[in-house]
Scaffold this motif. Sequence first.
Motif, PDB file in Angstrom:
ATOM      1  N   TRP A 159      -6.274   4.287  -7.826  1.00  0.00           N
ATOM      2  CA  TRP A 159      -5.073   3.774  -7.172  1.00  0.00           C
ATOM      3  C   TRP A 159      -4.739   2.342  -7.564  1.00  0.00           C
ATOM      4  O   TRP A 159      -3.595   1.933  -7.472  1.00  0.00           O
ATOM      5  CB  TRP A 159      -5.215   3.898  -5.650  1.00  0.00           C
ATOM      6  N   VAL A 160      -5.734   1.605  -7.999  1.00  0.00           N
ATOM      7  CA  VAL A 160      -5.482   0.242  -8.493  1.00  0.00           C
ATOM      8  C   VAL A 160      -6.357   0.018  -9.723  1.00  0.00           C
ATOM      9  O   VAL A 160      -7.574   0.186  -9.665  1.00  0.00           O
ATOM     10  CB  VAL A 160      -5.812  -0.834  -7.437  1.00  0.00           C
ATOM     11  N   PHE A 195      -9.983   4.067  -1.466  1.00  0.00           N
ATOM     12  CA  PHE A 195      -8.763   4.872  -1.454  1.00  0.00           C
ATOM     13  C   PHE A 195      -9.017   6.378  -1.472  1.00  0.00           C
ATOM     14  O   PHE A 195      -8.067   7.158  -1.323  1.00  0.00           O
ATOM     15  CB  PHE A 195      -7.902   4.514  -2.679  1.00  0.00           C
ATOM     16  N   LEU A 196     -10.245   6.804  -1.672  1.00  0.00           N
ATOM     17  CA  LEU A 196     -10.506   8.228  -1.901  1.00  0.00           C
ATOM     18  C   LEU A 196     -11.148   8.918  -0.705  1.00  0.00           C
ATOM     19  O   LEU A 196     -11.989   8.332  -0.005  1.00  0.00           O
ATOM     20  CB  LEU A 196     -11.420   8.397  -3.123  1.00  0.00           C
ATOM     21  N   TYR A 203      -7.194   7.926 -14.061  1.00  0.00           N
ATOM     22  CA  TYR A 203      -5.894   7.430 -13.610  1.00  0.00           C
ATOM     23  C   TYR A 203      -4.810   8.493 -13.793  1.00  0.00           C
ATOM     24  O   TYR A 203      -3.961   8.695 -12.918  1.00  0.00           O
ATOM     25  CB  TYR A 203      -5.523   6.152 -14.372  1.00  0.00           C
ATOM     26  N   GLU A 263     -11.933  13.964  -3.198  1.00  0.00           N
ATOM     27  CA  GLU A 263     -11.585  13.202  -4.397  1.00  0.00           C
ATOM     28  C   GLU A 263     -12.819  12.508  -4.977  1.00  0.00           C
ATOM     29  O   GLU A 263     -12.980  12.424  -6.206  1.00  0.00           O
ATOM     30  CB  GLU A 263     -10.506  12.175  -4.056  1.00  0.00           C
ATOM     31  N   GLY A 278     -11.693   4.623  -5.990  1.00  0.00           N
ATOM     32  CA  GLY A 278     -10.310   4.676  -6.488  1.00  0.00           C
ATOM     33  C   GLY A 278      -9.856   3.381  -7.118  1.00  0.00           C
ATOM     34  O   GLY A 278      -8.659   3.116  -7.224  1.00  0.00           O
ATOM     35  N   GLN A 330       0.801  -1.220   0.000  1.00  0.00           N
ATOM     36  CA  GLN A 330       0.000   0.000   0.000  1.00  0.00           C
ATOM     37  C   GLN A 330       0.834   1.271   0.000  1.00  0.00           C
ATOM     38  O   GLN A 330       0.347   2.338  -0.387  1.00  0.00           O
ATOM     39  CB  GLN A 330      -0.957   0.006   1.187  1.00  0.00           C
ATOM     40  N   ARG A 346      -4.578  10.902 -11.078  1.00  0.00           N
ATOM     41  CA  ARG A 346      -4.244  10.301  -9.788  1.00  0.00           C
ATOM     42  C   ARG A 346      -5.484  10.138  -8.897  1.00  0.00           C
ATOM     43  O   ARG A 346      -5.448  10.327  -7.687  1.00  0.00           O
ATOM     44  CB  ARG A 346      -3.167  11.121  -9.070  1.00  0.00           C
ATOM     45  N   LEU A 349       1.774   2.455  -4.091  1.00  0.00           N
ATOM     46  CA  LEU A 349       0.674   2.644  -5.026  1.00  0.00           C
ATOM     47  C   LEU A 349       0.825   4.007  -5.716  1.00  0.00           C
ATOM     48  O   LEU A 349       1.528   4.866  -5.199  1.00  0.00           O
ATOM     49  CB  LEU A 349      -0.668   2.586  -4.279  1.00  0.00           C
ATOM     50  N   PRO A 350       0.224   4.211  -6.900  1.00  0.00           N
ATOM     51  CA  PRO A 350      -0.759   3.374  -7.577  1.00  0.00           C
ATOM     52  C   PRO A 350      -0.145   2.146  -8.249  1.00  0.00           C
ATOM     53  O   PRO A 350       1.053   2.117  -8.530  1.00  0.00           O
ATOM     54  CB  PRO A 350      -1.363   4.312  -8.622  1.00  0.00           C
ATOM     55  N   ALA A 352       3.084   3.520 -13.332  1.00  0.00           N
ATOM     56  CA  ALA A 352       2.574   3.285 -11.977  1.00  0.00           C
ATOM     57  C   ALA A 352       3.767   3.129 -11.051  1.00  0.00           C
ATOM     58  O   ALA A 352       4.905   2.976 -11.487  1.00  0.00           O
ATOM     59  CB  ALA A 352       1.720   2.020 -11.956  1.00  0.00           C
TER      60      ALA A 352
END
Length: 513
Positions: free
Chosen positions: A109-110, A44-45, A103, A49, A83, A16, A106, A19-20, A125
């Motif tokens: 994230w995945v 993730f957000l 993406y 965001e 995310g 973690q 940003r 990332l991303p 990435a």
Amino acid sequence: MELPEISCSEIIESIQDKLPALFFVFSRGRTEILAHDLGREWDFLNDREKKTVESEIREAETEHPGTFSGPGWRNLRRLMLQGIAYHHAGLLPPVKYLVERLYSKRLLWVIFCTETFAAGVNFPAASAVFDSTRKWDGHDFRILQNREFFQMAGRAGRRGFDRIGHAYVRVDSRFPEQTGFFDEKGVEPVSGRLIISPNTVLSLLRYKTDEEIDRFLNNNFKMYQLSKKKSLLEHEIKLCNGRVSAAKAALCPESRTLACPLERNKARKQLRRYRWKKNRREKERLQKQLSAVAPRRCQEYQKCLAASEQLQEAEALCRRLKEEYGVVSNQVNSIFVEYREVKNLLESLGYLKGREFYPRGLFALEIHVQEILVTEIAFSGLLEDFDPAQVAAVLAGIEYVPGKNVQAARVELPALRETTLLRRNLLRLGVPEHFCIWSNLPGFLAFSWYNGATFAELQEMSSLQPGDIFSLFRREIDLLRQIERAAAGNPGLLERVHLIRGRLDREEIALSF
């Protein structure tokens, strides 16, 4: 003992701080499954965001009404607000573009993606994660090539953000060898490929002199590689022949005769084997040969033995090299043979004679996909005799190869039956199957779309994903443009084909990026 599979959630938890990540998966369906699995546990957000993502999504939905709909989109939309996303060829272009845009900002994230994401899309990435390094190549599962692995792993590491990039491989306990031990120094070379299609032959004969055609067939990348390999093999064969001569020179004059202790020993072993076989004549013949030759007392037995072994190794290597040389020579010759075969086929079908072009040849000159099949469909009158919706159904199947387990609604259309018979007749006339690739499976989709069906209705009619339906029609529209150019001297056909293209090129299918 089979170990439990590490979940993608556990993988993301362990990386973690890196990332991303682009999570490479070799199955469209599995990209979605893993994304949903991760979405059950990760978000993730932050609120700010999420609002930005929501704004981007609404803008895309407003710009392309009707494209962003259905349960699949609703699930992806929910994941984006966490995310997380997935990206594969089964998505419509606006959806893929939205994923790429989020993406790049940003906000994702995945991304669970297929290998196409690593080809031509410059989105680095911090980490590249491999769900596996075994992929299905259409025939069997195999380990990724070095070139394939480093194309994807090379996405890891963002300039200005990461000092180094990280690549991770999930190892299946059932296939521990799937890591592949990838080596950048072992990246496979690029191989040249020259395809001699009917259009290739027609274009060469129409626009090039004999000397230029000869240069084209001789001076291409594939021929360069083959010629280089041929020269290298010639050099290696010459060296190998030298090793054979040196090994023979080291043997005594009686070597390989029954006077040699080595050969006599081999002959005695053969006699013992004959004892168990009903081969009396061979046994008597060998016994007489041994009796007729006096054995030599050899003082250099070990030296002769070593030379004999070297000779056997050198001769075996020479055989292998000469076999490989024969294969390469055949490949060099096959390019010219293939050119002549296609030229003879076109002459036998009435496309040309020498350099004189007949109407079929002039028509096929403008076609760049399944030239013979498309030309014969046009000259059979099928494009003009049947109603435009059926013509659209026929052309949708040009060069279409149904995927595994792909299903679609079917309907009996006279134009499809006629095309089936026409194709069968071409095969009987000796046209190779790869020049007659056609399927009636997408016919009803094109027939329905021409008659006003919605894109959502098309999805209900088949198991094809939205992106596959989109690609199917974009290919047909491109083919229709080619036919328009070919039909320039036939105003009626030109107008009809233009009408069909206009009916197909609408709404979701008209989208382009």
